[in-house]
Design a protein around this motif. Structure first.
Motif, short mmCIF file in Angstrom:
data_model
loop_
_atom_site.label_atom_id
_atom_site.label_comp_id
_atom_site.label_asym_id
_atom_site.label_seq_id
_atom_site.Cartn_x
_atom_site.Cartn_y
_atom_site.Cartn_z
N ARG A 1 19.21 16.66 4.31
CA ARG A 1 19.48 18.10 4.48
C ARG A 1 18.96 18.94 3.31
O ARG A 1 18.60 20.09 3.49
N HIS A 2 18.96 18.37 2.12
CA HIS A 2 18.64 19.19 0.94
C HIS A 2 17.26 18.94 0.35
O HIS A 2 16.85 19.65 -0.57
N SER A 3 16.55 17.93 0.84
CA SER A 3 15.21 17.67 0.32
C SER A 3 14.22 18.70 0.86
O SER A 3 14.19 18.96 2.06
N LYS A 4 13.43 19.28 -0.05
CA LYS A 4 12.40 20.22 0.42
C LYS A 4 11.19 19.47 0.93
O LYS A 4 10.53 19.89 1.88
N ALA A 5 10.86 18.35 0.29
CA ALA A 5 9.71 17.55 0.72
C ALA A 5 10.10 16.72 1.94
O ALA A 5 11.28 16.42 2.13
N ASN B 1 13.30 18.27 -5.85
CA ASN B 1 12.73 19.57 -5.46
C ASN B 1 12.16 20.27 -6.70
O ASN B 1 11.07 20.86 -6.64
N ASN C 1 9.32 12.34 -0.34
CA ASN C 1 10.46 11.63 -0.93
C ASN C 1 10.75 10.37 -0.12
O ASN C 1 10.64 10.37 1.11
N LYS D 1 8.91 19.22 -7.66
CA LYS D 1 7.92 19.53 -6.61
C LYS D 1 7.28 18.27 -6.04
O LYS D 1 6.05 18.19 -5.88
N THR D 2 8.11 17.29 -5.77
CA THR D 2 7.59 16.08 -5.13
C THR D 2 7.05 16.46 -3.75
O THR D 2 7.53 17.39 -3.11
N GLU D 3 6.05 15.68 -3.33
CA GLU D 3 5.38 16.03 -2.06
C GLU D 3 5.81 15.11 -0.91
O GLU D 3 5.57 15.40 0.26
N ALA E 1 18.34 15.39 -4.50
CA ALA E 1 17.35 16.23 -3.80
C ALA E 1 16.92 17.41 -4.67
O ALA E 1 15.73 17.71 -4.78
N LYS E 2 17.89 18.04 -5.34
CA LYS E 2 17.55 19.22 -6.15
C LYS E 2 16.64 18.84 -7.31
O LYS E 2 15.71 19.57 -7.65
#
Ligand code: SF4
Length: 218
Positions: free
Chosen positions: A180-184, A158, A165, A161-163, A154-155
């Motif tokens: 839990r850790h994916s920003k996208a 992140n 996942n 800057k994937t939009e 995930a990091k």
């Protein structure tokens, strides 16, 4: 319905009307639609009319469902969804055991003008004993065996800057950590089931007979 089930324990899985879908019958006494605060529901609906990512995702998903119902495969639906929410950089969080499937998926994404970036579960190459697992807990004790590292997956995505996942076969629990850790936002292409050819629903379809042990745990 068993006697032990009080109205407090009844939820949508015990509902016989499913009236929330078409609103052409009666809601059951324990209905979760009926017990939702109307103000809260109104606010949520208003938010989904706007132009936030949540709103665009909600509409894109429903539009694809309506336009391609039972026609588009899940691979195609993911491509459609990515395009409709304007996601070009697509992270692929792949299980090592499904890397061939990920390679094919990446080709599909590129063929549709998308930019995939794949990170495999064993990234980092950290031996399982480093996080406190015992040698006996390995699949093949006695040698190096890397742990799955969904947080690092995930990091790394992140950082790119994937939009959107896409999970390809992460283990149960490792997928939870990835979510839990994916920003996208995350969607799933393949759900791993090592026994049933990655079709976990088959255990449910056959639990009346072949997999009845599921309903009768010792
Ligand atoms: S929300 Fe109400 S009507 Fe819908 S499935 Fe749940 S209990 Fe049934």
């Amino acid at each position: 319905m068993t006697k032990a089930k009080t109205s407090k324990s009844l939820t949508c899985s015990e509902c016989g009307t499913r009236n929330c879908a078409r609103r052409d019958q009666k809601f059951p006494a324990f209905c979760l639609t009926e017990s939702t605060d109307p103000k809260q529901l109104k606010t949520l609906v208003r938010q989904l009319r706007g132009n936030s990512l949540d709103a665009r995702m909600a509409r894109a998903s429903a539009e694809i469902e309506g336009e391609h119902y039972s026609k588009a495969t899940r691979v195609e639906e993911i491509v459609l969804f990515a395009k409709r929410i304007g996601a070009k950089r697509i992270g692929v969080a792949s299980c090592m055991g499904l890397i061939e499937e990920s390679r094919l998926f990446v080709k599909v994404l590129r063929a549709h003008g998308l930019e995939p970036y794949t990170v495999v579960c064993k990234v980092g190459g950290v031996d399982k004993t480093e996080i406190g697992l015992k040698e006996k807990d390995k699949i093949r004790p006695g040698g190096h065996e890397s742990m799955c590292n969904p947080i690092l997956q995930a990091k790394l995505l992140n950082a790119k800057k994937t939009e959107l996942n896409v999970v390809v076969g992460l283990c149960v629990g490792h997928d939870s950590l990835f979510f839990r850790h994916s920003k996208a936002p995350v969607t799933t292409l393949i759900v791993k089931d090592r026994v049933l050819g990655h079709n976990p629903a088959a255990a449910l379809y056959t639990c009346g007979f072949y997999y009845k042990r599921l309903l009768n745990p010792e």
